[in-house]
Structure formats: structure tokens, C-alpha cells
Write an enzyme that holds these catalytic residues in place. Sequence first.
Site, PDB file in Angstrom:
ATOM      1  N   HIS A 156       0.832  -1.198   0.000  1.00  0.00           N
ATOM      2  CA  HIS A 156       0.000   0.000   0.000  1.00  0.00           C
ATOM      3  C   HIS A 156       0.872   1.256   0.000  1.00  0.00           C
ATOM      4  O   HIS A 156       1.959   1.277   0.574  1.00  0.00           O
ATOM      5  CB  HIS A 156      -0.906   0.022   1.224  1.00  0.00           C
ATOM      6  CG  HIS A 156      -2.054  -0.930   1.148  1.00  0.00           C
ATOM      7  ND1 HIS A 156      -3.131  -0.741   0.294  1.00  0.00           N
ATOM      8  CD2 HIS A 156      -2.312  -2.100   1.813  1.00  0.00           C
ATOM      9  CE1 HIS A 156      -3.990  -1.725   0.442  1.00  0.00           C
ATOM     10  NE2 HIS A 156      -3.520  -2.560   1.357  1.00  0.00           N
ATOM     11  N   CYS A 224       0.084   1.477  -5.910  1.00  0.00           N
ATOM     12  CA  CYS A 224      -0.886   2.328  -6.609  1.00  0.00           C
ATOM     13  C   CYS A 224      -0.266   3.669  -6.988  1.00  0.00           C
ATOM     14  O   CYS A 224       0.623   4.174  -6.310  1.00  0.00           O
ATOM     15  CB  CYS A 224      -2.118   2.558  -5.738  1.00  0.00           C
ATOM     16  SG  CYS A 224      -3.094   1.077  -5.467  1.00  0.00           S
ATOM     17  N   ARG A 233      -0.543   1.861 -11.792  1.00  0.00           N
ATOM     18  CA  ARG A 233       0.399   1.164 -10.933  1.00  0.00           C
ATOM     19  C   ARG A 233       1.799   1.736 -11.166  1.00  0.00           C
ATOM     20  O   ARG A 233       2.226   1.900 -12.318  1.00  0.00           O
ATOM     21  CB  ARG A 233       0.423  -0.336 -11.223  1.00  0.00           C
ATOM     22  CG  ARG A 233      -0.845  -1.071 -10.861  1.00  0.00           C
ATOM     23  CD  ARG A 233      -1.065  -1.153  -9.373  1.00  0.00           C
ATOM     24  NE  ARG A 233      -2.276  -1.889  -9.048  1.00  0.00           N
ATOM     25  CZ  ARG A 233      -3.470  -1.339  -8.920  1.00  0.00           C
ATOM     26  NH1 ARG A 233      -3.604  -0.031  -9.084  1.00  0.00           N
ATOM     27  NH2 ARG A 233      -4.529  -2.072  -8.619  1.00  0.00           N
TER      28      ARG A 233
END
Length: 259
Positions: A156, A224, A233
Site C-alpha cells: 500500500h 498504486c 500502478r
Amino acid sequence: MTAEPGTTPRPGGASATSPEPGASLRARPGHVAVAIGVLGELMMTAGVIVLLFVGYELWITGIFTAQAQHRLEQQLAQQWSAPAPAGPPHPAGSPPSVDVVPLGSALAVIRAPRLGRHWHWVVDEGVAPDDLAKGPGHYPKTALPGGVGNFVLSGHRTTHGAPFYGVDSFKAGDAIVVETRDTWFVYRVTGESIVDPSDIGVTFPVPEHAGQQPTQRLITLTTCNPRYSASQRLIVHGVLATSEPKSQGIPPALQTGKA
């Protein structure tokens, strides 16, 4: 019978007061004000809910991830303190192999001087939402640390402790160090790219070349892009530079970041 001013005669001589001109119009602002007040309260409530959700996503999930990282660290300590499982000796001149671990289990520790002296995360096996809620995850069936092929990690960038928040700051040549039971694997960043979320080619043993036999020992970090969005991405590419036994102490790459 004469009606009083402002009254309307009724049959039988009764009279009723006539509404003043515009009276019905003057009644409307009260209803509008009530409606605006209700709408304002609803919007304030919605705003509070949004703020609570953002707070949960950015901070509360980080607390859960920190707790999960602590458990993974304890798991690694137990694994690494136990006798190493017997296996065939690795060929001379090649890095030692790393054992496969069950999904959700601790695999290794990743460090990167570019991201801070104290930046380090336990990598767990798997990239399902529950896995990534613990920290960076290893794509199953991609290469293991130091192995021939593509060692692919996902993490993340904003929530759950945001382990990959600063990966866009990497520069070519920067060290990414992966620690296993016995070995420091030192990868060097070769570049970065931005791809569509559907582009699974970055996870191939030879990135973007399906079916091609790998000869290099690569690392790929995926996250991300841009921050707070999942529309793209961001991919960081690297290649194994050295593998050093932990018995020799901390590798120079963690002392200087550019060794």
C-alpha cells in the site's frame, strides 16, 4: 350590510377576513429555511462520516498493520532461531535458496536506505487484501529472494501504514536489501515505470515477456499511482547485485546506501 374593510361578505351577512396580498408567499421562506437547515445538517453529518472514514483509512488501519507487523516479526524470530531445514547444498557461487512459506506467513525483511534509516518491513506471503493489510506482500509463484526470475512485492502507498509511500523517490543504483534467515540480498534499482492496473506482465519471470526463460535475479515493487488513487500502478525495477552471508555482519549497502 356593509362589510368592513378587508372582509368578504358571506351568505347570511357573515364575513371572513381576506388574506392579505402575498401572505401565502411570505409563508414559504419559513419552509425553505427549514429545508435548508435539514439539508445543512445532513451535509454536516455526511462530512463527519467522510472525515471518520478518512481517519480510519489513514490512521486506524496503520495501527492494525503495526500490530500485524509485530506478530510477523515474532514469527520470523522463531523461524530463524530454529534449526534450518535440511536440503540439498546450493551450487558454489550462487546465492542460497529460500524456503517457500505458507500464505499469510512471514517470508523476509525488506530495507531501503533511500526510504529512511529505520525503514524496514516484514514481507508476508500473499497479496490478497488481508495479506497487504499486514504490510508488503510477496506474489506467490514469483521468484523467492535471491532466486532466478522476478521477486515481486506489492504494498500500500497510503493506507495500512503506507509501506510503499515513498517508492517514487528511488533513483537508479539505490539499494533494496532483503534479509532472510542466513543472507542479505542486495538489489540495485534500475528504473521505474507506470502501467495500467491490468498489466500483469510486470510480474512475469522476464517482465513483459510471457514464457521467456529468465536468467537474471530481479526484484519488482508494485504500488498504486498516483497517491490516493488506484487508476495506475507504479513499478520499481531492480536487479540482484550481491548476496552476503549474515555471519559477516551488516552489509555495506545498509551503512552507506550506495555501497
